[in-house]
Write a protein that holds these residues in place. Structure first.
Motif, PDB file in Angstrom:
ATOM      1  N   PHE A 174      11.349  62.002  58.617  1.00  0.00           N
ATOM      2  CA  PHE A 174      10.516  61.471  59.690  1.00  0.00           C
ATOM      3  C   PHE A 174       9.040  61.503  59.298  1.00  0.00           C
ATOM      4  O   PHE A 174       8.277  60.563  59.595  1.00  0.00           O
ATOM      5  CB  PHE A 174      10.724  62.282  60.966  1.00  0.00           C
ATOM      6  CG  PHE A 174      11.872  61.808  61.809  1.00  0.00           C
ATOM      7  CD1 PHE A 174      11.844  60.546  62.392  1.00  0.00           C
ATOM      8  CD2 PHE A 174      12.973  62.606  62.023  1.00  0.00           C
ATOM      9  CE1 PHE A 174      12.904  60.104  63.177  1.00  0.00           C
ATOM     10  CE2 PHE A 174      14.037  62.176  62.804  1.00  0.00           C
ATOM     11  CZ  PHE A 174      13.999  60.920  63.382  1.00  0.00           C
ATOM     12  N   GLU A 175       8.631  62.590  58.648  1.00  0.00           N
ATOM     13  CA  GLU A 175       7.232  62.703  58.232  1.00  0.00           C
ATOM     14  C   GLU A 175       6.868  61.612  57.227  1.00  0.00           C
ATOM     15  O   GLU A 175       5.799  60.988  57.319  1.00  0.00           O
ATOM     16  CB  GLU A 175       6.989  64.082  57.613  1.00  0.00           C
ATOM     17  CG  GLU A 175       5.557  64.296  57.145  1.00  0.00           C
ATOM     18  CD  GLU A 175       5.384  65.625  56.436  1.00  0.00           C
ATOM     19  OE1 GLU A 175       4.266  65.892  55.982  1.00  0.00           O
ATOM     20  OE2 GLU A 175       6.370  66.384  56.328  1.00  0.00           O
ATOM     21  N   ARG A 177       8.319  58.730  56.908  1.00  0.00           N
ATOM     22  CA  ARG A 177       8.306  57.445  57.624  1.00  0.00           C
ATOM     23  C   ARG A 177       7.016  57.262  58.418  1.00  0.00           C
ATOM     24  O   ARG A 177       6.385  56.197  58.389  1.00  0.00           O
ATOM     25  CB  ARG A 177       9.514  57.376  58.548  1.00  0.00           C
ATOM     26  CG  ARG A 177       9.576  56.119  59.382  1.00  0.00           C
ATOM     27  CD  ARG A 177      10.766  56.155  60.306  1.00  0.00           C
ATOM     28  NE  ARG A 177      10.791  55.009  61.192  1.00  0.00           N
ATOM     29  CZ  ARG A 177      11.695  54.815  62.127  1.00  0.00           C
ATOM     30  NH1 ARG A 177      12.670  55.691  62.293  1.00  0.00           N
ATOM     31  NH2 ARG A 177      11.655  53.755  62.899  1.00  0.00           N
ATOM     32  N   ASP A 178       6.592  58.309  59.156  1.00  0.00           N
ATOM     33  CA  ASP A 178       5.362  58.211  59.944  1.00  0.00           C
ATOM     34  C   ASP A 178       4.144  58.011  59.045  1.00  0.00           C
ATOM     35  O   ASP A 178       3.223  57.257  59.392  1.00  0.00           O
ATOM     36  CB  ASP A 178       5.192  59.474  60.784  1.00  0.00           C
ATOM     37  CG  ASP A 178       6.262  59.603  61.858  1.00  0.00           C
ATOM     38  OD1 ASP A 178       6.883  58.571  62.184  1.00  0.00           O
ATOM     39  OD2 ASP A 178       6.483  60.725  62.352  1.00  0.00           O
ATOM     40  N   ARG A 179       4.140  58.677  57.897  1.00  0.00           N
ATOM     41  CA  ARG A 179       3.008  58.515  56.978  1.00  0.00           C
ATOM     42  C   ARG A 179       2.929  57.086  56.460  1.00  0.00           C
ATOM     43  O   ARG A 179       1.838  56.497  56.375  1.00  0.00           O
ATOM     44  CB  ARG A 179       3.133  59.501  55.814  1.00  0.00           C
ATOM     45  CG  ARG A 179       1.941  59.471  54.863  1.00  0.00           C
ATOM     46  CD  ARG A 179       2.006  60.592  53.851  1.00  0.00           C
ATOM     47  NE  ARG A 179       3.195  60.517  53.033  1.00  0.00           N
ATOM     48  CZ  ARG A 179       4.223  61.355  53.116  1.00  0.00           C
ATOM     49  NH1 ARG A 179       4.220  62.321  54.007  1.00  0.00           N
ATOM     50  NH2 ARG A 179       5.278  61.226  52.335  1.00  0.00           N
ATOM     51  N   LEU A 181       4.044  54.438  58.010  1.00  0.00           N
ATOM     52  CA  LEU A 181       3.603  53.609  59.118  1.00  0.00           C
ATOM     53  C   LEU A 181       2.094  53.697  59.323  1.00  0.00           C
ATOM     54  O   LEU A 181       1.412  52.693  59.555  1.00  0.00           O
ATOM     55  CB  LEU A 181       4.321  54.022  60.402  1.00  0.00           C
ATOM     56  CG  LEU A 181       5.746  53.494  60.598  1.00  0.00           C
ATOM     57  CD1 LEU A 181       6.364  54.116  61.841  1.00  0.00           C
ATOM     58  CD2 LEU A 181       5.751  51.983  60.714  1.00  0.00           C
ATOM     59  N   LEU A 182       1.565  54.913  59.230  1.00  0.00           N
ATOM     60  CA  LEU A 182       0.123  55.090  59.391  1.00  0.00           C
ATOM     61  C   LEU A 182      -0.653  54.372  58.292  1.00  0.00           C
ATOM     62  O   LEU A 182      -1.682  53.725  58.563  1.00  0.00           O
ATOM     63  CB  LEU A 182      -0.215  56.585  59.392  1.00  0.00           C
ATOM     64  CG  LEU A 182       0.193  57.380  60.636  1.00  0.00           C
ATOM     65  CD1 LEU A 182      -0.079  58.857  60.437  1.00  0.00           C
ATOM     66  CD2 LEU A 182      -0.560  56.870  61.855  1.00  0.00           C
TER      67      LEU A 182
END
Length: 223
Positions: A174-175, A177-179, A181-182
């Motif tokens: 998840f981390e 993926r979020d990185r 996306l950011l």
């Protein structure tokens, strides 16, 4: 340099993904799924066991793939389309190789980075563990230690540790993926901010030029 490295990773994923079999233990894998391609992996399972598959798309435009699980008989057990994540349990299992496929053929230009985890539960392992504990209970001097209580406590600790490890792996996915996306959103915001600034400067210069021309015309009329 980055493009060359990504190309090498893509070729390696294509080579490994064509026919890839996991060992009969829990496994995590992250691979690069090229555009307009499909990758399948094979997992051996025992009779009357269980197989749990969890996947996430952590990078790539749209962050979605098609996902499917096929039984050893070739029957589609799970089919999902354009999803970014999912968790599926197959129980009870048949003896044989299950096929786990990720499909990116609908995307012609964007490659995807996919993380997935396979969790196996084989009844044979539990039977072997029960036999070992039964063997320890034979000597009389060990009966006072309540082997059943010790066994239950150790199994509980082991299950909790395994669950904690699995949750940490999922959180790392998840981390990542979020990185991604950011970083993608930051590039978009920066790009459109620059475009808006150029448009505003162009409008301001056009207005100044238009006003100056109007004043120039008035001077000519007065003379």
């Amino acid at each position: 340099m980055d493009d060359a490295r990504r190309m090498c990773v893509s070729l390696l994923a294509v080579f490994i993904g064509a026919v890839c079999a996991f060992s009969p233990t829990d496994s995590e894998f992250t691979f690069l799924l090229p555009a307009a391609s499909k990758e399948c992996f094979y997992q051996s399972a025992a009779h009357n066991g269980s197989v749990e598959v969890e996947y996430q798309v952590i990078a790539g435009a749209g962050m979605d793939v098609d996902f499917s699980i096929l039984s050893p008989q070739g029957i589609h057990l799970v089919s999902e389309f354009r999803r970014s994540d999912g968790v599926h349990m197959v129980e009870p299992t048949e003896a044989g190789d299950y096929q786990i496929c990720f499909d990116n053929t609908f995307s012609r230009f964007s490659e995807k980075m996919v993380f997935f985890e396979v969790i196996l539960d084989s009844p044979s392992n539990d039977v072997g563990a029960d036999d070992e504990w039964a063997g320890l209970g034979e000597p009389e001097n060990l009966l006072e230690y309540k082997l059943d209580d010790i066994k239950e406590s150790m199994e509980t600790v082991h299950r909790r540790l395994e669950r904690s490890r699995q949750m940490q792996t999922v959180l790392r996915a998840f981390e990542a993926r979020d990185r991604n996306l950011l970083e993608d959103n930051l590039w978009r915001v920066s790009f459109w901010s620059c475009v808006n600034m150029l448009v505003m400067l162009s409008v301001a210069l056009t207005q100044v030029y238009t006003v100056r021309r109007l004043f120039d015309d008035k001077r000519r009329v007065c003379s």
